[in-house]
Write a protein that holds these residues in place. Structure first.
Motif, mmCIF file in Angstrom:
data_model
loop_
_atom_site.group_PDB
_atom_site.id
_atom_site.type_symbol
_atom_site.label_atom_id
_atom_site.label_comp_id
_atom_site.label_asym_id
_atom_site.label_seq_id
_atom_site.Cartn_x
_atom_site.Cartn_y
_atom_site.Cartn_z
ATOM 1 N N THR A 7 -46.654 25.334 8.488
ATOM 2 C CA THR A 7 -45.293 25.318 7.953
ATOM 3 C C THR A 7 -44.309 24.851 9.018
ATOM 4 O OG1 THR A 7 -45.857 27.126 6.464
ATOM 5 C CG2 THR A 7 -43.526 26.724 6.839
ATOM 6 N N ALA A 11 -42.030 21.473 8.898
ATOM 7 C CA ALA A 11 -40.575 21.522 9.047
ATOM 8 C C ALA A 11 -40.111 20.634 10.197
ATOM 9 C CB ALA A 11 -40.114 22.963 9.269
ATOM 10 N N ARG A 15 -37.548 17.399 9.931
ATOM 11 C CA ARG A 15 -36.385 17.228 10.804
ATOM 12 C C ARG A 15 -36.460 15.914 11.571
ATOM 13 N NH1 ARG A 15 -34.854 21.532 15.320
ATOM 14 N NH2 ARG A 15 -36.787 20.751 16.182
ATOM 15 N N THR A 38 -32.499 21.627 9.187
ATOM 16 C CA THR A 38 -33.805 22.020 8.703
ATOM 17 C C THR A 38 -34.217 23.283 9.446
ATOM 18 O OG1 THR A 38 -34.363 19.705 8.377
ATOM 19 C CG2 THR A 38 -36.180 21.259 8.398
ATOM 20 N N ILE A 40 -36.618 25.771 11.025
ATOM 21 C CA ILE A 40 -37.982 25.798 11.556
ATOM 22 C C ILE A 40 -38.386 27.268 11.661
ATOM 23 C CG2 ILE A 40 -39.518 25.019 13.404
ATOM 24 C CD1 ILE A 40 -37.938 22.739 12.064
#
Length: 130
Positions: A7, A11, A15, A38, A40
Motif C-alpha cells: 500500500t 501510494a 505521488r 497523497t 502515504i
C-alpha cells in the motif's frame, strides 16, 4: 506487513506520477505539494513505519524476497512473488540527482593516482635490479 508495504509503495507511485505530470505541465513544486496531497500510510504497520525513511524521497531501496521450494510454504512463496512483481513494476519512486561531472572527475583522479603509483613501483623495481 507485506500488504501494508504494498500500500505504501502504491501510494508513493501515485505521488511520483502526480509530481511528474505536474512538472511536465510546468507547475512549480510548491504548487504541486500544496494541492491534493497523497497520503502515504507509513504508520499502518511497524514495518512501514520503520522503513519510512528508506521508501520515499531520494532513497534507493533494495528488496530481497525469500522463497521456499517446499510445498508447505507454497502459499507464502506465491504471496511473496506476487508482491515482488508489484514492486518490480514500480519503475521509479523518486530519482536522486546525479552529478556525473563530479563522478567523472573523481574517476579520472583515481586513474591518475594509479598511473603515478604504477610509475613509482616500476622505478623502485628498476632501482632494486640495478
Amino acid at each position: 506487513a507485506l500488504s501494508a508495504l504494498g500500500t505504501c509503495v502504491s501510494a508513493l507511485l501515485v505521488r511520483s506520477r502526480k509530481l511528474q505530470a505536474a512538472a511536465q505541465q510546468g507547475r512549480s513544486i510548491t504548487n504541486i505539494e500544496s494541492g491534493s496531497k497523497t497520503h502515504i500510510p507509513y504508520r499502518d504497520c511497524k514495518l512501514t513505519h520503520i522503513l519510512s525513511d528508506s521508501l520515499g524521497g531520494d532513497s534507493k531501496t533494495l528488496m530481497f524476497l525469500h522463497v521456499s521450494p517446499t510445498v508447505a510454504d507454497s502459499a507464502e512463496t506465491l504471496c511473496s512473488l506476487d508482491f515482488g512483481l508489484r514492486v518490480m513494476n514500480v519503475v521509479s519512486l523518486g530519482s536522486k540527482k546525479k552529478n556525473s561531472a563530479g563522478v567523472n572527475q573523481e574517476l579520472q583522479e583515481a586513474r591518475d593516482e594509479i598511473r603515478n603509483k604504477d610509475a613509482t613501483i616500476q622505478a623502485l623495481n628498476e632501482r632494486m635490479h640495478n
